[in-house]
Write a protein that holds these residues in place. Sequence first.
Motif, PDB file in Angstrom:
ATOM      1  N   THR A 184      -3.540  43.866  13.093  1.00  0.00           N
ATOM      2  CA  THR A 184      -2.785  44.517  12.020  1.00  0.00           C
ATOM      3  C   THR A 184      -1.565  45.264  12.537  1.00  0.00           C
ATOM      4  OG1 THR A 184      -4.080  46.561  12.107  1.00  0.00           O
ATOM      5  CG2 THR A 184      -4.885  44.810  10.645  1.00  0.00           C
ATOM      6  N   GLY A 185      -1.440  45.370  13.863  1.00  0.00           N
ATOM      7  CA  GLY A 185      -0.278  46.050  14.435  1.00  0.00           C
ATOM      8  C   GLY A 185      -0.383  47.558  14.439  1.00  0.00           C
ATOM      9  N   SER A 186      -1.607  48.116  14.368  1.00  0.00           N
ATOM     10  CA  SER A 186      -1.762  49.568  14.282  1.00  0.00           C
ATOM     11  C   SER A 186      -1.963  50.241  15.631  1.00  0.00           C
ATOM     12  CB  SER A 186      -2.940  49.912  13.359  1.00  0.00           C
ATOM     13  OG  SER A 186      -4.141  49.332  13.832  1.00  0.00           O
ATOM     14  N   SER A 187      -1.934  49.492  16.728  1.00  0.00           N
ATOM     15  CA  SER A 187      -2.116  50.100  18.053  1.00  0.00           C
ATOM     16  C   SER A 187      -0.907  50.960  18.408  1.00  0.00           C
ATOM     17  CB  SER A 187      -2.334  49.022  19.114  1.00  0.00           C
ATOM     18  OG  SER A 187      -1.243  48.113  19.133  1.00  0.00           O
ATOM     19  N   LEU A 188      -1.098  51.862  19.376  1.00  0.00           N
ATOM     20  CA  LEU A 188      -0.109  52.920  19.621  1.00  0.00           C
ATOM     21  C   LEU A 188       0.574  52.866  20.983  1.00  0.00           C
ATOM     22  CD1 LEU A 188      -2.205  55.827  18.090  1.00  0.00           C
ATOM     23  CD2 LEU A 188      -0.101  54.886  17.134  1.00  0.00           C
ATOM     24  N   GLU A 189       0.165  51.985  21.861  1.00  0.00           N
ATOM     25  CA  GLU A 189       0.699  52.018  23.226  1.00  0.00           C
ATOM     26  C   GLU A 189       1.448  50.751  23.615  1.00  0.00           C
ATOM     27  OE1 GLU A 189       0.846  54.586  25.057  1.00  0.00           O
ATOM     28  OE2 GLU A 189      -0.547  55.969  24.079  1.00  0.00           O
ATOM     29  N   GLY A 190       2.053  50.072  22.644  1.00  0.00           N
ATOM     30  CA  GLY A 190       2.857  48.892  22.963  1.00  0.00           C
ATOM     31  C   GLY A 190       2.047  47.644  23.229  1.00  0.00           C
ATOM     32  N   HIS A 191       0.790  47.604  22.760  1.00  0.00           N
ATOM     33  CA  HIS A 191      -0.087  46.472  23.053  1.00  0.00           C
ATOM     34  C   HIS A 191       0.467  45.137  22.567  1.00  0.00           C
ATOM     35  CE1 HIS A 191      -2.891  49.935  23.029  1.00  0.00           C
ATOM     36  NE2 HIS A 191      -3.557  49.243  23.927  1.00  0.00           N
ATOM     37  N   ILE A 192       1.197  45.134  21.454  1.00  0.00           N
ATOM     38  CA  ILE A 192       1.615  43.861  20.840  1.00  0.00           C
ATOM     39  C   ILE A 192       3.049  43.483  21.180  1.00  0.00           C
ATOM     40  CG2 ILE A 192      -0.061  43.982  18.973  1.00  0.00           C
ATOM     41  CD1 ILE A 192       2.202  45.038  17.174  1.00  0.00           C
ATOM     42  N   ASN A 193       3.695  44.239  22.063  1.00  0.00           N
ATOM     43  CA  ASN A 193       5.029  43.863  22.514  1.00  0.00           C
ATOM     44  C   ASN A 193       4.996  42.567  23.328  1.00  0.00           C
ATOM     45  OD1 ASN A 193       6.904  45.591  21.443  1.00  0.00           O
ATOM     46  ND2 ASN A 193       6.790  47.087  23.107  1.00  0.00           N
ATOM     47  N   ALA A 194       6.131  41.916  23.399  1.00  0.00           N
ATOM     48  CA  ALA A 194       6.261  40.670  24.167  1.00  0.00           C
ATOM     49  C   ALA A 194       7.325  40.849  25.248  1.00  0.00           C
ATOM     50  CB  ALA A 194       6.630  39.514  23.236  1.00  0.00           C
ATOM     51  N   PRO A 195       7.018  41.583  26.317  1.00  0.00           N
ATOM     52  CA  PRO A 195       8.037  41.866  27.344  1.00  0.00           C
ATOM     53  C   PRO A 195       8.523  40.627  28.080  1.00  0.00           C
ATOM     54  CG  PRO A 195       5.863  42.573  28.080  1.00  0.00           C
ATOM     55  CD  PRO A 195       5.739  42.225  26.627  1.00  0.00           C
ATOM     56  N   HIS A 196       7.737  39.542  28.075  1.00  0.00           N
ATOM     57  CA  HIS A 196       8.139  38.284  28.705  1.00  0.00           C
ATOM     58  C   HIS A 196       8.490  37.221  27.659  1.00  0.00           C
ATOM     59  CE1 HIS A 196       6.571  39.578  32.701  1.00  0.00           C
ATOM     60  NE2 HIS A 196       5.731  40.261  31.942  1.00  0.00           N
ATOM     61  N   GLY A 197       8.629  37.640  26.399  1.00  0.00           N
ATOM     62  CA  GLY A 197       8.780  36.673  25.328  1.00  0.00           C
ATOM     63  C   GLY A 197       7.458  35.987  25.049  1.00  0.00           C
ATOM     64  N   GLY A 198       7.512  34.880  24.305  1.00  0.00           N
ATOM     65  CA  GLY A 198       6.294  34.130  24.030  1.00  0.00           C
ATOM     66  C   GLY A 198       5.948  34.112  22.553  1.00  0.00           C
ATOM     67  N   ILE A 199       4.675  33.859  22.247  1.00  0.00           N
ATOM     68  CA  ILE A 199       4.226  33.615  20.885  1.00  0.00           C
ATOM     69  C   ILE A 199       3.215  34.678  20.459  1.00  0.00           C
ATOM     70  CG2 ILE A 199       3.172  31.949  19.316  1.00  0.00           C
ATOM     71  CD1 ILE A 199       5.848  31.045  20.601  1.00  0.00           C
ATOM     72  N   SER A 200       3.445  35.284  19.317  1.00  0.00           N
ATOM     73  CA  SER A 200       2.466  36.184  18.708  1.00  0.00           C
ATOM     74  C   SER A 200       1.467  35.339  17.917  1.00  0.00           C
ATOM     75  CB  SER A 200       3.159  37.194  17.782  1.00  0.00           C
ATOM     76  OG  SER A 200       2.207  37.980  17.096  1.00  0.00           O
ATOM     77  N   ALA A 246      10.795  52.576  32.220  1.00  0.00           N
ATOM     78  CA  ALA A 246       9.778  51.794  32.930  1.00  0.00           C
ATOM     79  C   ALA A 246       9.279  50.620  32.104  1.00  0.00           C
ATOM     80  CB  ALA A 246       8.609  52.698  33.307  1.00  0.00           C
ATOM     81  N   ILE A 247       9.553  50.645  30.796  1.00  0.00           N
ATOM     82  CA  ILE A 247       9.072  49.582  29.925  1.00  0.00           C
ATOM     83  C   ILE A 247      10.200  48.568  29.771  1.00  0.00           C
ATOM     84  CG2 ILE A 247       8.117  49.041  27.661  1.00  0.00           C
ATOM     85  CD1 ILE A 247       7.038  51.877  27.581  1.00  0.00           C
ATOM     86  N   LYS A 248      10.300  47.684  30.724  1.00  0.00           N
ATOM     87  CA  LYS A 248      11.404  46.735  30.782  1.00  0.00           C
ATOM     88  C   LYS A 248      10.938  45.349  30.356  1.00  0.00           C
ATOM     89  CE  LYS A 248      13.595  49.155  34.668  1.00  0.00           C
ATOM     90  NZ  LYS A 248      14.002  49.037  36.094  1.00  0.00           N
ATOM     91  N   ALA A 249      11.909  44.545  29.960  1.00  0.00           N
ATOM     92  CA  ALA A 249      11.605  43.145  29.680  1.00  0.00           C
ATOM     93  C   ALA A 249      11.279  42.440  30.991  1.00  0.00           C
ATOM     94  CB  ALA A 249      12.790  42.480  28.996  1.00  0.00           C
ATOM     95  N   GLY A 250      10.311  41.526  30.944  1.00  0.00           N
ATOM     96  CA  GLY A 250       9.941  40.775  32.133  1.00  0.00           C
ATOM     97  C   GLY A 250      10.714  39.471  32.213  1.00  0.00           C
ATOM     98  N   LYS A 251      10.422  38.709  33.243  1.00  0.00           N
ATOM     99  CA  LYS A 251      11.078  37.419  33.434  1.00  0.00           C
ATOM    100  C   LYS A 251      10.584  36.432  32.382  1.00  0.00           C
ATOM    101  CE  LYS A 251      11.951  33.860  36.916  1.00  0.00           C
ATOM    102  NZ  LYS A 251      11.660  33.397  38.303  1.00  0.00           N
ATOM    103  N   ARG A 252      11.501  35.716  31.764  1.00  0.00           N
ATOM    104  CA  ARG A 252      11.182  34.776  30.700  1.00  0.00           C
ATOM    105  C   ARG A 252      11.190  33.337  31.222  1.00  0.00           C
ATOM    106  NH1 ARG A 252      12.077  35.845  25.316  1.00  0.00           N
ATOM    107  NH2 ARG A 252      13.126  33.827  25.099  1.00  0.00           N
ATOM    108  N   ASN A 253      10.264  32.567  30.736  1.00  0.00           N
ATOM    109  CA  ASN A 253      10.212  31.133  31.026  1.00  0.00           C
ATOM    110  C   ASN A 253      10.956  30.420  29.889  1.00  0.00           C
ATOM    111  OD1 ASN A 253       9.573  28.442  31.374  1.00  0.00           O
ATOM    112  ND2 ASN A 253       7.358  28.709  31.228  1.00  0.00           N
ATOM    113  N   GLU A 254      12.275  30.383  29.988  1.00  0.00           N
ATOM    114  CA  GLU A 254      13.096  29.892  28.885  1.00  0.00           C
ATOM    115  C   GLU A 254      12.785  28.431  28.533  1.00  0.00           C
ATOM    116  OE1 GLU A 254      14.725  31.766  27.076  1.00  0.00           O
ATOM    117  OE2 GLU A 254      15.394  33.499  28.214  1.00  0.00           O
TER     118      GLU A 254
END
Length: 469
Positions: free
Chosen positions: A84-100, A5-13
């Motif tokens: 700091t990246g210590s969250s546990l539920e995928g909060h900092i993932n970039a499923p649509h790409g983009g900028i951290s 269910a945790i899929k990559a989303g559509k990217r604005n290339e």
Amino acid sequence: MALKAIKAGKRNETGIATVVRLMSERFGARFQTGEAIRAQHAHATTYIPAQLPDGVVFPESAAEVEVIVSIASEHGVPLIAFGTGSSLEGHINAPHGGISVDLSRMDKVLEVNASDFDCTVQPGITREALNIHLRDTGLFFPIDPGANASIGGMASTRASGTNAVRYGTMKDNVLAVTAVTAGGKEIRTAHRARKSSAGYDLTRLFVGAEGTLGILTSITLRLQGIPEVIAGGVCSFPSVGDACNTVILTIQSGIPVARIELLDAVQMRASNAYSGLSFPEMPTLFVEFHGSAESVALQSRQFAEIAAEFGSSEFRWTANTEERNALWKARHNAYWAQKSLAPGLAILSTDVCVPISRLADCVEATQEDILANGLIAPIVGHAGDGNFHVGLLFDDKDGADIAKAEAFVARLNERALAMDGTCTGEHGIGQGKMPFLEAELGDALDLMRQVKRALDPGNIFNPGKIFAM
């Protein structure tokens, strides 16, 4: 929850390529696109797959955050705030790409108002660094989620931790924030007054929004006086139910415990081995009291009497700083102790929270589920507010084992909701708990979506988290 269910989303290339170029031109070496640094800014704490951003930018001021948001908003490119990246539920993932947007360089204490018991900080400062800065004032910031998380991340996920039973959670300790919203301008949600009836409570709208409504640039916090005496102790019980019932009666009796943590027998075995302790491998409570010497001694006696009613071992307590620190260091290392039980397995760390009167029921039913399904899943919890965590160990390369783990997590959440609880007491929703939030709140998610669309019409702030648009 399911991996599928945790899929990559559509990217604005096209937009991403343009923003990467513009960020590089504007920020130079403070914008990085190497794979290693992008991987460091994607989720890797639990088994949720990492989804890398296309670049990482390091702003050093609110004005630079405004520039970043303006560029991204113009070209429709996602921004994911990073602490700091210590969250546990995928909060900092970039499923649509983009900028951290790595806020670690915005780590200043902007103001301390000791007479008002508050301070204002930038989002990148960690809780430990803040308390080091405050130690000469006689004040401290009490929210302690275990990890040395950033204050901005803690506000965004509405964090709590071991002290929440006495001092509350982040929602109770944030007086105001400033944030850059989709228009590229910084807004302020409140002033430093301890209470206000002025308009919508925008502060609490941003606290817990998981970076989906804007990027925090400062946080004004409540502080507490450092207690005269801090004493902690340990006692063991015949069963988890006895330990939980001790917690329930302690809270109902009005004894002002500062911390009261539950560790089941499996967790005690893990913590003894990992942290060099020698406590009985039985359900155990770690307890701490804050106050004057007289009040702490009285509270300890009252607690010991309640614990004895439920068959506890002798309550051993101490005000010695080194002994207390060893105890709480072991508690904070519970996650790593869990992993050490089976180093070859992955770990899925999850939490639920129930009304305090249902804590024993929920924990006991969860233990029965663990035993019935042959799982390795230590339990540890902030028992004073009905919140507990399960560290489920499983083979993430075995499809059957993944399915078994996910089925257990689904049952755990269903159990908590059936007891009028919540699918998360402090981890937040992120990606991992999205299905359970829908089960918990139903049509209320439509109102959340309306808020999101109003404040972030381009859906650039941390898309793919909390709920699907």
